[in-house]
Design a protein around this motif. Structure first.
Motif, PDB file in Angstrom:
ATOM      1  N   GLU A  74     -20.697  -6.660  20.983  1.00  0.00           N
ATOM      2  CA  GLU A  74     -21.964  -7.520  20.927  1.00  0.00           C
ATOM      3  C   GLU A  74     -21.905  -8.078  19.745  1.00  0.00           C
ATOM      4  N   ILE A  75     -22.117  -9.412  19.839  1.00  0.00           N
ATOM      5  CA  ILE A  75     -22.658 -10.445  18.932  1.00  0.00           C
ATOM      6  C   ILE A  75     -24.122 -10.739  18.778  1.00  0.00           C
ATOM      7  N   THR A  76     -24.617 -10.868  17.688  1.00  0.00           N
ATOM      8  CA  THR A  76     -26.034 -11.273  17.566  1.00  0.00           C
ATOM      9  C   THR A  76     -26.446 -12.431  16.560  1.00  0.00           C
ATOM     10  N   ALA A  77     -27.110 -13.171  16.913  1.00  0.00           N
ATOM     11  CA  ALA A  77     -27.393 -14.181  15.734  1.00  0.00           C
ATOM     12  C   ALA A  77     -28.975 -14.337  15.780  1.00  0.00           C
ATOM     13  N   LEU A  78     -29.526 -14.809  14.376  1.00  0.00           N
ATOM     14  CA  LEU A  78     -30.731 -15.047  14.449  1.00  0.00           C
ATOM     15  C   LEU A  78     -30.840 -16.697  14.006  1.00  0.00           C
ATOM     16  N   ALA A 161     -30.734 -13.837  19.506  1.00  0.00           N
ATOM     17  CA  ALA A 161     -29.856 -14.243  20.511  1.00  0.00           C
ATOM     18  C   ALA A 161     -28.725 -13.269  20.468  1.00  0.00           C
ATOM     19  N   THR A 162     -28.180 -12.611  21.655  1.00  0.00           N
ATOM     20  CA  THR A 162     -27.173 -11.587  21.766  1.00  0.00           C
ATOM     21  C   THR A 162     -26.189 -11.797  22.806  1.00  0.00           C
ATOM     22  N   ILE A 163     -24.941 -12.065  22.617  1.00  0.00           N
ATOM     23  CA  ILE A 163     -24.155 -11.706  23.745  1.00  0.00           C
ATOM     24  C   ILE A 163     -23.097 -10.705  23.698  1.00  0.00           C
ATOM     25  N   GLU A 164     -22.459 -10.095  24.967  1.00  0.00           N
ATOM     26  CA  GLU A 164     -21.422  -9.125  24.991  1.00  0.00           C
ATOM     27  C   GLU A 164     -20.326  -9.827  25.687  1.00  0.00           C
ATOM     28  N   PRO A 165     -19.480 -10.336  24.757  1.00  0.00           N
ATOM     29  CA  PRO A 165     -18.439 -10.952  25.429  1.00  0.00           C
ATOM     30  C   PRO A 165     -17.394 -10.294  26.043  1.00  0.00           C
ATOM     31  N   GLU A 166     -16.897 -10.895  27.209  1.00  0.00           N
ATOM     32  CA  GLU A 166     -15.853  -9.945  28.129  1.00  0.00           C
ATOM     33  C   GLU A 166     -14.384 -10.109  27.382  1.00  0.00           C
ATOM     34  N   ASP A 167     -14.183 -11.226  26.545  1.00  0.00           N
ATOM     35  CA  ASP A 167     -12.850 -11.515  26.077  1.00  0.00           C
ATOM     36  C   ASP A 167     -12.755 -11.093  24.849  1.00  0.00           C
ATOM     37  N   ASP A 168     -11.742 -10.899  24.274  1.00  0.00           N
ATOM     38  CA  ASP A 168     -11.318 -10.346  22.757  1.00  0.00           C
ATOM     39  C   ASP A 168     -12.013 -11.046  21.695  1.00  0.00           C
ATOM     40  N   VAL A 169     -12.550 -10.539  20.868  1.00  0.00           N
ATOM     41  CA  VAL A 169     -13.098 -11.256  19.654  1.00  0.00           C
ATOM     42  C   VAL A 169     -12.196 -11.204  18.494  1.00  0.00           C
ATOM     43  N   THR A 170     -11.752 -12.268  17.760  1.00  0.00           N
ATOM     44  CA  THR A 170     -10.971 -12.316  16.339  1.00  0.00           C
ATOM     45  C   THR A 170     -11.827 -12.829  15.342  1.00  0.00           C
ATOM     46  N   ASP A 171     -11.009 -12.887  14.377  1.00  0.00           N
ATOM     47  CA  ASP A 171     -11.664 -13.471  13.115  1.00  0.00           C
ATOM     48  C   ASP A 171     -11.624 -15.131  13.334  1.00  0.00           C
ATOM     49  N   ASP A 172     -10.845 -15.420  14.393  1.00  0.00           N
ATOM     50  CA  ASP A 172     -10.825 -16.862  14.524  1.00  0.00           C
ATOM     51  C   ASP A 172     -11.502 -17.300  15.798  1.00  0.00           C
ATOM     52  N   THR A 173     -12.401 -16.477  16.531  1.00  0.00           N
ATOM     53  CA  THR A 173     -13.153 -16.680  17.396  1.00  0.00           C
ATOM     54  C   THR A 173     -14.441 -17.735  17.010  1.00  0.00           C
TER      55      THR A 173
END
Length: 325
Positions: A74-78, A161-173
């Motif tokens: 999960e990635i969340t942004a304000l 705003a929140t997303i739940e990525p289906e793909d792997d997340v890395t430090d370079d995403t």
């Protein structure tokens, strides 16, 4: 009195936007990225939050990515949208049901069936309304962000705003935030703010198996895997369920060995891979993942209470013990 709502052509898109923002309403102040989270983080989780990730603007609105946090799955942004000339322009930021008479020019009519129709013609103060549609996602992907828009006293709007990525997340995403604006029927798009998020904390995990056969009424639990960071935890439950035509499936309450409940947020399920477990005839094999409150330590025992979705029917409790991975 029954009510129906209608708006002028200028504000039509704006109302569609706000109806998509579940829970959007007027607020009296700002908030942090965890203040509206589904489940509570651990103390100190603020250290994982990145701030000041960038801004962009055109002649009407400035977009600022104030905070963002990377969690397991999960990635969340304000994100803040601010009108640059608040004396002339205002962001449309109320739900249609709550559009106050003191802010909007609303024409009310009642038909023969007792339905009240409210037509929003504009703002009482004469300001031009800016419709907005924000986007937040991974570069090159369309995950479909969950958005919660809350207006602020200074005329800006804070969007969680929140997303739940289906793909792997890395430090370079690469993640991006942008917004499409509509004023007087003319549409413009703000340039995207792009940023990356480094992993600041390793995800901890623990596995659990039933202390007996894991069976209760119409449910057989095979095992649970818990994962946690300081932001939140996830419970992955492998189970089989005997469905009925009259119900919508099964959900779980989670407790430690002392019976203390864990707070539960969003969740989702998928079918178990074929052959992984021996599924009883007529049952459906499922893997369901629920987001839980963050855990500083994993319990030695975990209790699952199975219930029918949308009903008060409790199917039973399964006690599981922690095993070494």
């Amino acid at each position: 009195m029954k009510r129906r709502y209608r708006i002028s052509t200028l504000l039509a898109a704006a109302v569609l936007l706000t109806l998509a923002f579940a829970g959007a309403a007027l607020a009296t102040g700002g908030f942090g990225i965890f203040d509206r989270a589904d489940v509570p983080p651990l103390k100190g989780a603020e250290a994982l939050v990145e701030t000041g990730l960038g801004r962009t603007a055109n002649d009407l609105v400035r977009l600022t990515v104030e905070e963002a946090v990377r969690d397991e799955g999960e990635i969340t942004a304000l994100i803040r949208l601010t009108p640059l000339d608040p004396e002339r322009y205002a962001l449309f930021n109320d739900t249609l049901e709550d559009a106050p008479d003191g802010v909007y020019d609303i024409e009310k009519t009642v038909d023969a069936n007792g339905y009240e129709t409210r037509t929003i013609k504009g703002r009482v103060d004469g300001k031009t309304v800016i419709d907005y549609w924000p986007s937040f996602d991974m570069e090159g992907k369309t995950s479909g962000a969950s958005l919660d828009a809350i207006s602020q006293p200074d005329g800006s709007v804070l969007i969680r705003a929140t997303i739940e990525p289906e793909d792997d997340v890395t430090d370079d995403t690469v993640f991006y935030a942008l917004a499409t604006l509509t004023v007087n029927g003319e549409q413009t798009r703000l340039e995207a703010v792009r940023f990356t998020l480094a992993q600041k904390e390793e995800t901890r995990s623990a596995s659990y198996v039933p202390v007996d056969n894991g069976e209760v009424e119409r449910v057989k639990v095979y095992g649970v895997k818990l994962e946690s960071t300081s932001v939140s935890a996830i419970a992955h439950v492998s189970y089989a369920y005997l469905p009925k035509k009259t119900d919508m499936g099964v959900s779980f309450h989670y407790m430690n060995g002392s019976g203390i409940l864990y707070e539960v947020g969003s969740g989702g399920g998928e079918a178990l891979p074929d052959g992984e477990y021996e599924i009883p005839q007529g049952y459906e094999g499922m893997m369901y993942s629920d987001r839980l409150q963050a855990m500083a330590e994993f319990p030695d025992e975990l209790i699952l209470e199975a219930k029918v979705i949308g009903e008060d029917t409790i199917l039973g409790r399964v006690t599981l013990k922690r095993v070494d991975e």
